[in-house]
Design a protein around this motif. Structure first.
Motif, mmCIF file in Angstrom:
data_model
loop_
_atom_site.group_PDB
_atom_site.id
_atom_site.type_symbol
_atom_site.label_atom_id
_atom_site.label_comp_id
_atom_site.label_asym_id
_atom_site.label_seq_id
_atom_site.Cartn_x
_atom_site.Cartn_y
_atom_site.Cartn_z
ATOM 1 N N SER A 50 0.825 -1.211 0.000
ATOM 2 C CA SER A 50 0.000 0.000 0.000
ATOM 3 C C SER A 50 0.860 1.262 0.000
ATOM 4 O O SER A 50 0.383 2.335 -0.384
ATOM 5 N N LEU A 51 2.119 1.142 0.389
ATOM 6 C CA LEU A 51 3.010 2.307 0.336
ATOM 7 C C LEU A 51 3.226 2.784 -1.089
ATOM 8 O O LEU A 51 3.456 3.970 -1.321
ATOM 9 N N LEU A 52 3.147 1.877 -2.039
ATOM 10 C CA LEU A 52 3.323 2.270 -3.436
ATOM 11 C C LEU A 52 2.232 3.236 -3.880
ATOM 12 O O LEU A 52 2.467 4.087 -4.737
ATOM 13 N N GLU A 53 1.065 3.134 -3.275
ATOM 14 C CA GLU A 53 -0.061 3.998 -3.635
ATOM 15 C C GLU A 53 0.113 5.429 -3.117
ATOM 16 O O GLU A 53 -0.519 6.350 -3.628
ATOM 17 N N VAL A 54 0.933 5.613 -2.083
ATOM 18 C CA VAL A 54 1.073 6.942 -1.461
ATOM 19 C C VAL A 54 2.485 7.508 -1.597
ATOM 20 O O VAL A 54 2.776 8.563 -1.035
ATOM 21 N N GLN A 55 3.353 6.835 -2.357
ATOM 22 C CA GLN A 55 4.747 7.299 -2.414
ATOM 23 C C GLN A 55 4.874 8.700 -3.000
ATOM 24 O O GLN A 55 5.689 9.492 -2.529
ATOM 25 N N GLU A 56 4.068 9.030 -3.976
ATOM 26 C CA GLU A 56 4.147 10.374 -4.545
ATOM 27 C C GLU A 56 3.608 11.415 -3.559
ATOM 28 O O GLU A 56 4.155 12.503 -3.436
ATOM 29 N N LEU A 57 2.560 11.056 -2.843
ATOM 30 C CA LEU A 57 1.975 11.959 -1.848
ATOM 31 C C LEU A 57 3.005 12.374 -0.794
ATOM 32 O O LEU A 57 3.073 13.524 -0.388
ATOM 33 N N TYR A 58 3.822 11.416 -0.355
ATOM 34 C CA TYR A 58 4.802 11.686 0.702
ATOM 35 C C TYR A 58 6.219 11.871 0.171
ATOM 36 O O TYR A 58 7.166 11.961 0.945
ATOM 37 N N ASP A 59 6.382 11.924 -1.158
ATOM 38 C CA ASP A 59 7.699 12.107 -1.761
ATOM 39 C C ASP A 59 8.679 11.067 -1.233
ATOM 40 O O ASP A 59 9.814 11.362 -0.879
ATOM 41 N N THR A 60 8.203 9.841 -1.157
ATOM 42 C CA THR A 60 8.983 8.719 -0.661
ATOM 43 C C THR A 60 8.906 7.614 -1.695
ATOM 44 O O THR A 60 7.854 7.035 -1.908
ATOM 45 N N TYR A 61 10.023 7.332 -2.339
ATOM 46 C CA TYR A 61 10.046 6.376 -3.439
ATOM 47 C C TYR A 61 10.935 5.197 -3.067
ATOM 48 O O TYR A 61 11.925 5.352 -2.366
ATOM 49 N N PHE A 62 10.584 4.045 -3.563
ATOM 50 C CA PHE A 62 11.263 2.820 -3.185
ATOM 51 C C PHE A 62 12.143 2.332 -4.317
ATOM 52 O O PHE A 62 11.762 2.374 -5.479
ATOM 53 N N ARG A 63 13.338 1.875 -3.943
ATOM 54 C CA ARG A 63 14.317 1.385 -4.901
ATOM 55 C C ARG A 63 14.707 -0.033 -4.530
ATOM 56 O O ARG A 63 14.628 -0.423 -3.371
ATOM 57 N N SER A 64 15.184 -0.755 -5.498
ATOM 58 C CA SER A 64 15.727 -2.086 -5.236
ATOM 59 C C SER A 64 17.181 -1.939 -4.796
ATOM 60 O O SER A 64 17.889 -1.055 -5.264
ATOM 61 N N SER A 65 17.600 -2.821 -3.903
ATOM 62 C CA SER A 65 18.979 -2.773 -3.430
ATOM 63 C C SER A 65 19.424 -4.183 -3.046
ATOM 64 O O SER A 65 18.916 -4.757 -2.075
ATOM 65 N N ALA A 66 20.366 -4.713 -3.784
ATOM 66 C CA ALA A 66 20.895 -6.038 -3.462
ATOM 67 C C ALA A 66 21.573 -6.032 -2.084
ATOM 68 O O ALA A 66 21.435 -6.979 -1.314
ATOM 69 N N ALA A 67 22.277 -4.947 -1.764
ATOM 70 C CA ALA A 67 22.944 -4.852 -0.457
ATOM 71 C C ALA A 67 21.916 -4.870 0.676
ATOM 72 O O ALA A 67 22.104 -5.548 1.696
ATOM 73 N N TRP A 68 20.814 -4.122 0.511
ATOM 74 C CA TRP A 68 19.765 -4.091 1.538
ATOM 75 C C TRP A 68 19.130 -5.480 1.679
ATOM 76 O O TRP A 68 18.959 -5.979 2.777
ATOM 77 N N ASP A 69 18.799 -6.099 0.558
ATOM 78 C CA ASP A 69 18.186 -7.423 0.601
ATOM 79 C C ASP A 69 19.097 -8.421 1.293
ATOM 80 O O ASP A 69 18.644 -9.239 2.111
ATOM 81 N N ALA A 70 20.387 -8.378 1.001
ATOM 82 C CA ALA A 70 21.335 -9.298 1.623
ATOM 83 C C ALA A 70 21.458 -9.058 3.123
ATOM 84 O O ALA A 70 21.512 -9.998 3.909
ATOM 85 N N ALA A 71 21.432 -7.801 3.532
ATOM 86 C CA ALA A 71 21.543 -7.479 4.956
ATOM 87 C C ALA A 71 20.300 -7.881 5.737
ATOM 88 O O ALA A 71 20.366 -8.155 6.929
ATOM 89 N N ARG A 72 19.148 -7.921 5.075
ATOM 90 C CA ARG A 72 17.880 -8.234 5.744
ATOM 91 C C ARG A 72 17.626 -9.733 5.853
ATOM 92 O O ARG A 72 16.672 -10.150 6.473
ATOM 93 N N ARG A 73 18.453 -10.573 5.232
ATOM 94 C CA ARG A 73 18.260 -12.031 5.314
ATOM 95 C C ARG A 73 18.690 -12.561 6.634
ATOM 96 O O ARG A 73 19.499 -12.145 7.326
#
Length: 73
Positions: A50-73
């Protein structure tokens, strides 16, 4: 930590751990509802997507990150 405007960043507790966070946004911008939305996600009231629906409203955009994904495992 200071995050300059326009710089991609992320935050989370270490996997398996809890954390408290204090966020100060200056100059002040309206983000109260964004953090309330995050709370609703945490309580399972709305899906994370649901954050994808409001990302423009809050000027908050999501990016992919292999480093983030690896750290979250």
């Amino acid at each position: 930590m200071i995050v300059p405007p326009g710089v991609a960043h992320a935050f989370a507790a270490a996997p398996g751990e809890s954390a408290d966070i204090l966020i100060v946004i200056t100059p002040g911008v309206e983000r109260f509802e964004y953090f309330r939305h995050l709370e609703r996600i945490a309580y399972g009231e709305v899906p994370p997507e649901s954050l994808l629906e409001v990302q423009e409203l809050y000027d908050t955009y999501f990016r992919s990150s292999a480093a983030w994904d690896a750290a979250r495992r």
